[in-house]
Design a protein around this motif. Structure first.
Motif, PDB file in Angstrom:
ATOM      1  N   UNK A 143       0.825  -1.216   0.000  1.00 29.92           N
ATOM      2  CA  UNK A 143       0.000   0.000   0.000  1.00 29.92           C
ATOM      3  C   UNK A 143       0.856   1.262   0.000  1.00 29.92           C
ATOM      4  N   UNK A 144       0.370   2.312  -0.656  1.00 33.52           N
ATOM      5  CA  UNK A 144       1.035   3.611  -0.612  1.00 33.52           C
ATOM      6  C   UNK A 144       0.010   4.715  -0.685  1.00 33.52           C
ATOM      7  N   UNK A 145       0.432   5.916  -0.317  1.00 36.87           N
ATOM      8  CA  UNK A 145      -0.426   7.095  -0.377  1.00 36.87           C
ATOM      9  C   UNK A 145       0.257   8.169  -1.207  1.00 36.87           C
ATOM     10  N   UNK A 146      -0.538   9.122  -1.673  1.00 42.45           N
ATOM     11  CA  UNK A 146      -0.063  10.118  -2.639  1.00 42.45           C
ATOM     12  C   UNK A 146      -0.502  11.514  -2.216  1.00 42.45           C
ATOM     13  N   UNK A 147       0.417  12.430  -2.209  1.00 39.69           N
ATOM     14  CA  UNK A 147       0.098  13.837  -1.949  1.00 39.69           C
ATOM     15  C   UNK A 147      -0.966  14.312  -2.939  1.00 39.69           C
ATOM     16  N   UNK A 148      -1.978  14.992  -2.436  1.00 41.70           N
ATOM     17  CA  UNK A 148      -3.117  15.392  -3.269  1.00 41.70           C
ATOM     18  C   UNK A 148      -2.723  16.272  -4.447  1.00 41.70           C
ATOM     19  N   UNK A 149      -1.554  16.891  -4.384  1.00 39.97           N
ATOM     20  CA  UNK A 149      -1.088  17.739  -5.479  1.00 39.97           C
ATOM     21  C   UNK A 149      -0.723  16.935  -6.723  1.00 39.97           C
ATOM     22  N   UNK A 150      -0.570  15.607  -6.567  1.00 46.89           N
ATOM     23  CA  UNK A 150      -0.255  14.731  -7.698  1.00 46.89           C
ATOM     24  C   UNK A 150      -1.528  14.128  -8.283  1.00 46.89           C
ATOM     25  N   UNK A 151      -1.494  13.886  -9.562  1.00 46.58           N
ATOM     26  CA  UNK A 151      -2.627  13.237 -10.223  1.00 46.58           C
ATOM     27  C   UNK A 151      -2.657  11.752  -9.858  1.00 46.58           C
ATOM     28  N   UNK A 152      -3.799  11.321  -9.363  1.00 47.60           N
ATOM     29  CA  UNK A 152      -4.084   9.914  -9.137  1.00 47.60           C
ATOM     30  C   UNK A 152      -5.456   9.676  -9.736  1.00 47.60           C
ATOM     31  N   UNK A 153      -5.506   8.859 -10.760  1.00 48.92           N
ATOM     32  CA  UNK A 153      -6.729   8.697 -11.554  1.00 48.92           C
ATOM     33  C   UNK A 153      -7.964   8.478 -10.676  1.00 48.92           C
ATOM     34  N   UNK A 154      -8.995   9.307 -10.936  1.00 49.16           N
ATOM     35  CA  UNK A 154     -10.250   9.204 -10.218  1.00 49.16           C
ATOM     36  C   UNK A 154     -10.294   9.952  -8.902  1.00 49.16           C
ATOM     37  N   UNK A 155      -9.167  10.558  -8.513  1.00 46.83           N
ATOM     38  CA  UNK A 155      -9.076  11.275  -7.242  1.00 46.83           C
ATOM     39  C   UNK A 155      -8.985  12.792  -7.474  1.00 46.83           C
ATOM     40  N   UNK A 156      -9.406  13.594  -6.495  1.00 49.31           N
ATOM     41  CA  UNK A 156      -9.277  15.053  -6.616  1.00 49.31           C
ATOM     42  C   UNK A 156      -7.827  15.493  -6.766  1.00 49.31           C
ATOM     43  N   UNK A 214       3.684   8.534   9.530  1.00 52.19           N
ATOM     44  CA  UNK A 214       4.108   8.444  10.928  1.00 52.19           C
ATOM     45  C   UNK A 214       3.090   7.710  11.789  1.00 52.19           C
ATOM     46  N   UNK A 215       1.813   7.846  11.456  1.00 51.61           N
ATOM     47  CA  UNK A 215       0.745   7.207  12.224  1.00 51.61           C
ATOM     48  C   UNK A 215       0.507   5.765  11.796  1.00 51.61           C
ATOM     49  N   UNK A 216       1.378   5.242  10.919  1.00 52.31           N
ATOM     50  CA  UNK A 216       1.271   3.868  10.415  1.00 52.31           C
ATOM     51  C   UNK A 216      -0.018   3.636   9.632  1.00 52.31           C
ATOM     52  N   UNK A 217      -0.470   4.682   8.927  1.00 56.30           N
ATOM     53  CA  UNK A 217      -1.625   4.558   8.032  1.00 56.30           C
ATOM     54  C   UNK A 217      -1.191   4.287   6.598  1.00 56.30           C
ATOM     55  N   UNK A 218       0.108   4.259   6.371  1.00 58.98           N
ATOM     56  CA  UNK A 218       0.688   3.950   5.071  1.00 58.98           C
ATOM     57  C   UNK A 218       2.130   3.540   5.325  1.00 58.98           C
ATOM     58  N   UNK A 219       2.760   2.930   4.336  1.00 63.80           N
ATOM     59  CA  UNK A 219       4.145   2.505   4.535  1.00 63.80           C
ATOM     60  C   UNK A 219       5.115   3.244   3.632  1.00 63.80           C
ATOM     61  N   UNK A 220       4.684   3.619   2.432  1.00 60.63           N
ATOM     62  CA  UNK A 220       5.489   4.449   1.540  1.00 60.63           C
ATOM     63  C   UNK A 220       4.595   5.540   0.949  1.00 60.63           C
ATOM     64  N   UNK A 221       5.203   6.674   0.567  1.00 60.48           N
ATOM     65  CA  UNK A 221       4.410   7.786   0.058  1.00 60.48           C
ATOM     66  C   UNK A 221       5.144   8.628  -0.957  1.00 60.48           C
ATOM     67  N   UNK A 222       4.368   9.415  -1.677  1.00 61.24           N
ATOM     68  CA  UNK A 222       4.882  10.300  -2.715  1.00 61.24           C
ATOM     69  C   UNK A 222       4.773  11.743  -2.250  1.00 61.24           C
ATOM     70  N   UNK A 223       5.901  12.457  -2.263  1.00 56.01           N
ATOM     71  CA  UNK A 223       5.912  13.865  -1.890  1.00 56.01           C
ATOM     72  C   UNK A 223       6.658  14.698  -2.914  1.00 56.01           C
TER      73      UNK A 223
END
Length: 532
Positions: free
Chosen positions: A127-140, A215-224
């Protein structure tokens, strides 16, 4: 043009304004504002949440753990603690579960060995999460700007597409500051993100939602992304790892706001994560063809590196003093490197570092080599297609009528008034080149520079407004185009994360990433909030 005296007066006025805004914010919390606890009270109980992305991928590939169980564990954690931190602002749980089932089915039908699968999909099922400033298909994809609140991405940003191709599964998008131009993640669409170690403190920005989510362990890797410290500041405030790659290595395509001209060199897309062992594999994926510029497979013997360190910027007039606890943490690192590792460590004084803010603002305003003017911040803040009038917008904000946050209005006013004449600009550009030359010659291909990630630990909400230029501690390395890794160093006496920046010469990212792994082993790395 403004004289230096006038510039100082304007800076002082902005800081005084921030002070009073801070008092208003504190009063709002006391008299009817939301009551927040000291921090996340529930530590992680699910073992799957305490594994790195590399470890999770291996277990999934070897069919020892089902991908759907990993994804469900993270969904449960998000539902449990995200309401407190407001890190993830839009979920894609149903899509993620479908993709997880597809991974399990693929592995059931595909009997290839672990090595073959790793080569094809290095982060299969992770699992990963993405900063909202990046395009993720179907997401704001608003970047916190109200007039973009209905923009939905029809495709993926380049780095998001590469991570998906590597098998990773996005769980959602994370909060950022308005137009990614402030170091507290708060905007008029999604509200404010909170630090998981103390909800009364900031998560940082502009990748603050990503920082507190990890940091809250809601994701393991992320895009910034990072043009003045937007990866490293939230990584520092939230006690995780964040890497700003060398300029031009990772694609910036597919994020808002767009940059042009010389700013393209200063903007870096990079990884954020809880575990240092994930940094190199993630960067390999995110860099795509740009990986050829780096030496990530080159073995690094940390003991043989030359270490240089500096405890503060030398006395800038616009930044605050570095906290003693941060200086002590840095000195512990230095002492460890000298006595335990037996490495060469040298204290240095780079005199031009105290002009970091001036160098950053000058270079951000400079024309590119192609003659293109940089995008002006105020031009991005449109009202029905027309640029805003900062003073009028400030009046509207005081009346509760503005759709913009006060940091953005303040930055627009600063951009409009804080200007250097051509001679002063040439002076600071020459100073930047001189500092870059000094650093590059000092570091060579076997040296790293240790420097504070920020003058203070994560401040309380609104307090950043009284310290608007403290980002200079990170921003200077954007205009120098050098690779930097922020590394956590445990918690201070009040339970807030400590950390340090590790800097190397151009395209020597492998050095900072190797030091990050060493510091994690030596000082513990990420500390789960709520554990103590």
């Amino acid at each position: 043009m403004a004289s230096l005296f006038t510039v100082r007066i304007r800076i002082l006025l902005l800081q005084v304004t921030g002070f009073f805004i801070n008092l208003v914010g504190q009063a709002a919390r006391v008299f009817g504002g939301p009551k927040l606890g000291s921090g996340i009270t529930r530590p992680v109980s699910e073992p799957l949440l305490l594994l790195s992305g590399v470890q999770l991928a291996k277990l999934i590939r070897q069919r020892k753990v089902k991908c759907i169980d990993v994804i469900q564990a993270y969904i449960n954690r998000i539902v449990d603690v995200n309401p407190q931190i407001n890190g993830i602002v839009k979920y894609r749980f149903e899509e993620a579960k479908k993709e997880a089932h597809a991974v399990d089915k693929k592995l059931l039908e595909n009997r290839e060995d672990d090595a073959t699968l790793e080569k094809k999909w290095p982060f299969l099922g992770v699992p990963f999460t993405v900063k909202e400033a990046f395009q993720l298909q179907g997401m704001p994809n608003s970047s916190g700007l109200v007039n973009r609140r209905n923009v939905i991405s029809k495709s993926d940003a380049t780095v998001v597409a590469l991570l998906k191709e590597a098998g990773a599964i996005p769980l959602g998008i994370t909060n950022c500051s308005e137009l990614c131009m402030w170091y507290e993640s708060s905007n008029k669409i999604y509200g404010r993100s909170n630090n998981p170690y103390n909800l009364q403190h900031i998560a940082g920005g502009s990748s603050g939602g990503e920082g507190c989510t990890l940091a809250a362990a809601c994701s393991v890797i992320g895009v910034g992304s990072d043009i003045g410290g937007s990866i490293r500041m939230p990584a520092f405030f939230n006690g995780i790892f964040g890497h700003k790659p060398s300029a031009g290595v990772v694609s910036n395509h597919g994020q808002t706001p767009m940059v042009r001209g010389i700013q393209e060199l200063f903007l870096s897309t990079g990884p954020m994560c809880r575990y240092a062992e994930d940094l190199v594999p993630i960067l390999k994926v995110m860099a795509g063809p740009g990986i050829k510029k780096l030496k990530l497979d080159e073995k690094v013997n940390v003991k043989d590196l030359k270490f240089y360190w500096m405890e503060h910027d030398g006395g800038s007039i616009v930044t605050t003093k570095v906290d003693q606890e941060l200086i002590m943490a840095q000195k512990k690192v230095v002492a460890h490197l000298e006595t335990v590792l037996g490495a060469s460590v040298q204290h240095v004084k780079l005199k031009q570092m105290k002009y970091s803010f001036q160098l950053w603002i000058t270079m951000m305003s400079a024309k590119g080599h192609d003659g293109k003017e940089p995008v002006k911040f105020i031009d991005m803040l449109t009202n029905l297609g027309n640029p805003i009038r900062p003073l009028w917008e400030l009046i509207k904000w005081c009346l509760g009528l503005s759709v913009h946050t006060i940091p953005v209005i303040g930055l627009a006013m600063l951009e409009k008034n804080l200007d250097y004449d051509s001679e002063k600009s040439k002076k600071f550009q020459a100073m930047k080149e001189s500092l870059l030359k000094e650093l590059v010659e000092m570091l060579g291909d076997d040296g790293v520079f240790l420097y504070p990630s920020h003058p203070t630990v994560a401040p309380k909400h609104h307090v950043a407004l009284t310290r608007p230029f403290n980002f200079a501690y990170t921003g200077i390395f954007n205009v120098l185009c050098l690779p930097v890794t922020q590394c956590p160093l445990g918690l201070n006496t009040k339970g807030l994360p400590l950390g340090i920046q590790v800097v190397a010469g151009p395209f020597n990212d492998h050095l900072t990433l190797a030091v990050a792994q060493y510091l994690e082993k030596s000082f513990g790395g990420w500390v789960c909030p709520g554990k103590f």
